[in-house]
Design a protein around this motif. Structure first.
Motif, PDB file in Angstrom:
ATOM      1  N   GLN A 221      32.519  36.761  21.702  1.00  0.00           N
ATOM      2  CA  GLN A 221      32.411  35.645  22.643  1.00  0.00           C
ATOM      3  C   GLN A 221      32.067  34.371  21.873  1.00  0.00           C
ATOM      4  OE1 GLN A 221      32.652  35.549  26.175  1.00  0.00           O
ATOM      5  NE2 GLN A 221      32.456  33.347  25.891  1.00  0.00           N
TER       6      GLN A 221
ATOM      7  N   GLN B  79      21.954  40.097  27.511  1.00  0.00           N
ATOM      8  CA  GLN B  79      22.928  39.088  27.099  1.00  0.00           C
ATOM      9  C   GLN B  79      22.542  37.668  27.474  1.00  0.00           C
ATOM     10  OE1 GLN B  79      26.960  40.081  28.150  1.00  0.00           O
ATOM     11  NE2 GLN B  79      26.884  42.081  27.148  1.00  0.00           N
TER      12      GLN B  79
ATOM     13  N   GLU C 230      38.656  36.596  27.020  1.00  0.00           N
ATOM     14  CA  GLU C 230      38.473  36.605  28.478  1.00  0.00           C
ATOM     15  C   GLU C 230      39.367  37.630  29.175  1.00  0.00           C
ATOM     16  OE1 GLU C 230      39.181  32.682  29.845  1.00  0.00           O
ATOM     17  OE2 GLU C 230      37.284  31.860  29.093  1.00  0.00           O
TER      18      GLU C 230
ATOM     19  N   SER D 195      35.095  47.484  29.288  1.00  0.00           N
ATOM     20  CA  SER D 195      34.862  46.146  29.817  1.00  0.00           C
ATOM     21  C   SER D 195      36.215  45.471  29.982  1.00  0.00           C
ATOM     22  CB  SER D 195      33.980  45.335  28.853  1.00  0.00           C
ATOM     23  OG  SER D 195      33.950  43.966  29.211  1.00  0.00           O
TER      24      SER D 195
ATOM     25  N   PRO E 182      27.376  35.664  28.783  1.00  0.00           N
ATOM     26  CA  PRO E 182      28.418  35.672  29.821  1.00  0.00           C
ATOM     27  C   PRO E 182      28.961  34.289  30.135  1.00  0.00           C
ATOM     28  CG  PRO E 182      26.601  37.113  30.438  1.00  0.00           C
ATOM     29  CD  PRO E 182      26.150  36.363  29.238  1.00  0.00           C
TER      30      PRO E 182
ATOM     31  N   VAL F  23      24.152  44.594  28.918  1.00  0.00           N
ATOM     32  CA  VAL F  23      24.279  43.457  29.835  1.00  0.00           C
ATOM     33  C   VAL F  23      22.935  42.798  30.111  1.00  0.00           C
ATOM     34  CG1 VAL F  23      24.922  42.799  32.181  1.00  0.00           C
ATOM     35  CG2 VAL F  23      26.361  44.399  30.902  1.00  0.00           C
TER      36      VAL F  23
END
Length: 616
Positions: free
Chosen positions: A434, A455, A329, A428, A562, A452
């Motif tokens: 993730q 995702q 994060e 980024s 995300p 993006v």
């Protein structure tokens, strides 16, 4: 100052690991307190050790005054990354002799190539080979006649296996010697394009082979940023390589100079300063966190979501995917190396390499600087890069190395910000990996390689039992739609967790055609996995009762990278009903199944490192 999140996660890991780390260090400290290893051996034992040695080496071993270095070698001449290791043992022995010391090849470890076994039966033995390598390494060192260790390995499971095994002998100093990447060939983006064309039937097999051969064309590591090169980054950022040595091409004067420098550095530490940092002192909770930060900042291989957990466990450190996710994060993505971009590791090295990367991370408080490395205290040395020293009058060029190599400051600025960026201008603000959670369990996704707009995918499931089944469905024209491919019974207990990299060309082609597609599996993809969103390493796996076993064709699934969500839109009541209808999996295995059968009975789940070690 250290970033607050780095501090928080580190303290959590240290607290969680108190008992296991203490138990590990007690074993290591017991070994440290023993008298010098060879002095405790009987005459028959020593005679076996030196039976085949030269008369000079016999005299040195009899005197028992100077170090005897172990070489653990993964050389074979089928695997390009390990071909250069053929010459390393003789080089190490020659340098040892100059110091009146000795070196012996203590053992060899297998080095299989996932690039060869992709889609083949042998891939079922790939992850299993990591534990075989670990055991082989420990067995090689079990003779108890060595004062230091050189591990020669580059690729996939080889480096993690070597490190896991060496940690059992963590009272010894251990250096990893890289072999380096091959020179750049055909651009990786072009290689991927040809692969997709072949999957569509638009180019011939001869054209595909020509493109592949133009990419994989000589000795050295494959140049994309897969598991092999992620291994090299990891060994350097953890302080187990010489500074700046990871990505120097083989058969160059600089490469050979660095190898020689590493041997002399260890010998000087053992003979002159008597102050070589042992492996257990180098690999600590903070070192493991540094490795994880490096993985996230570079968008490294998803395989290390498994390997780092297993490596940590071998050092008595309890690491979880939640630790990885919490760090991701805040750790910025600073590189774009294929499959995260178009450049390869040679471009990364030219842009500033590990020295620039580590200086940026240290300066912004993302790396622990109060750690030990093979060259001393702290990471200052690792913010520099090596150069050939052409001044023949110099005898020493650094406090830790011999002539011919010197270390200079890395570039003040990145030489190519399309490849490597400073901390204040990241690609980024979050790391490359993730954690996904939801009613399906826990899975990992490599977001740094996924655009993006791709995702988040919500689509009906298409369930397959194998890669080939999906490929055949594509050939029949059955996949021209939005869907999430579900491949179950691919986990470590099911069939060794083979990589499913052959899915990528088909799924990438469908994505390029405008369909929303994704992958969910309890198996693995690859360090080279690219632009299609893939929730992998799903735990619990199907054969352990994971919800993935209950997914039916057409079930709606959401993969939201995300938000960190992975769920199937089926009620708990319906899933419970399906539990009653489940039949025992009909697992099939390829060549080597008799070896794998015992392993699958004791291997841990993916989120626990998929290892047979450290099982209570």
């Amino acid at each position: 100052m250290l970033h607050p999140r780095i501090q928080e996660v580190t303290e959590r890991v240290i607290e969680r690991s108190k008992a296991t780390r203490q138990a590990y260090l007690e074993r290591i400290n017991h070994a440290k307190k023993q008298t010098r290893v060879r002095s405790g051996l009987g005459c028959g034992n020593i005679a076996h050790v030196m039976a085949a040695c030269s008369s000079d080496d016999k005299a040195r071993l009899k005197a028992d005054e100077q170090p005897n270095l172990a070489i653990i070698n993964s050389y074979n001449d089928m695997l390009s990354a390990h071909v250069p290791y053929k010459d390393y043992p003789d080089l190490i022995k020659d340098i040892a002799a100059k110091y009146d010391a000795t070196a012996q090849v203590a053992g060899g470890v297998p080095a299989m190539c996932d690039g060869v076994t992709q889609g083949r039966d042998g891939m079922e033995l790939s992850l299993f080979s990591r534990d075989v390598i670990a055991m082989s390494t420990a067995i090689s060192l079990s003779h108890d006649v060595f004062d230091g260790v050189f591990c020669l390995g580059v690729c996939d499971k080889i480096v993690p296996g070597l490190l896991i095994g060496a940690l059992s002998f963590g009272h010894l100093p251990v250096y990893f010697l890289p072999a380096g990447p091959m020179q750049s060939g055909i651009p990786n983006k072009e290689k991927a394009r040809i692969r997709q064309k072949f999957a569509q039937g638009l180019v011939s097999r001869d054209e595909l082979l020509e493109a592949e051969s133009a990419s994989y064309h000589s000795a050295g590591t494959c140049t994309f940023y897969g598991t092999a090169n992620s291994n090299q980054m990891l060994m350097e950022i953890m302080g187990l390589h010489l500074p700046g040595s990871s990505f120097i091409n083989p058969y160059t004067e600089l490469r050979d100079g660095l190898t020689g420098n590493a041997v002399e550095t260890m010998l000087k530490q053992l003979i002159q300063s008597k102050d070589a940092n042992c492996l257990a002192d180098v690999v600590t909770e903070k070192t493991i966190i540094n490795g994880l930060v490096g993985l996230l900042a570079t968008g490294g291989s998803t395989n290390h979501a498994i390997h780092l957990v297993a490596i940590a466990k071998a050092a008595g450190v309890e690491l979880t995917w939640k630790d990885m996710s919490d760090l991701s994060e805040v750790v910025p993505l600073l590189t774009r190396i294929y499959p995260n971009g178009s450049a390869d590791v040679n471009h990364f090295q030219a842009a500033g390499g590990m020295g620039f990367l580590m200086r940026e991370l240290v300066g912004a408080g993302f790396l622990h600087n109060d750690v030990k490395t093979i060259v001393g205290e702290g990471l200052e040395a690792y913010t520099q890069e090596p150069r050939l020293d052409t001044d023949s009058n110099l005898i020493m060029t650094s406090a830790t190395g011999p002539s011919k190599i010197k270390w200079v400051s890395c570039p003040d600025n990145s030489l190519d910000e399309d490849v490597l960026r400073p901390i204040d201008n990241p690609f980024s603000k979050q790391g490359g990996l993730q954690l996904l959670t939801g009613n399906l369990g826990k899975a990992v996704i490599k977001v740094s390689a996924v655009a993006v707009e791709h995702q988040v995918v919500t689509a009906p499931a298409k369930v397959f039992a194998s890669q080939s089944a999906l490929q055949e469905a594509y050939t029949r024209g059955e996949l021209n739609q939005d869907f999430i491919a579900v491949l179950k019974e691919q986990g470590p207990k099911a069939k060794g967790m083979p990589e499913l990299h052959k899915l990528t060309p088909v799924m990438a082609t469908l994505q390029d055609e405008g369909y929303k597609v994704a992958i969910v599996t309890d198996g693995r993809m690859s360090g080279a996995s690219g632009k299609v969103p893939a929730a992998i390493h799903l735990a619990p796996e199907a054969v352990e009762g994971g919800i993935i076993a209950k997914i039916h064709e057409g079930d709606l699934i959401t993969l939201d990278a995300p938000a960190g969500i992975l769920k199937v839109h089926v009620s708990d009541e319906e899933l419970a009903q399906r539990e009653l209808q489940l039949s025992a999996p009909s697992l099939t295995f390829g060549t080597g199944r008799e070896l794998f059968t015992g392993f699958r009975n004791i291997v841990s789940s993916a989120d626990m490192g998929a290892s047979a070690f450290g099982i209570e």
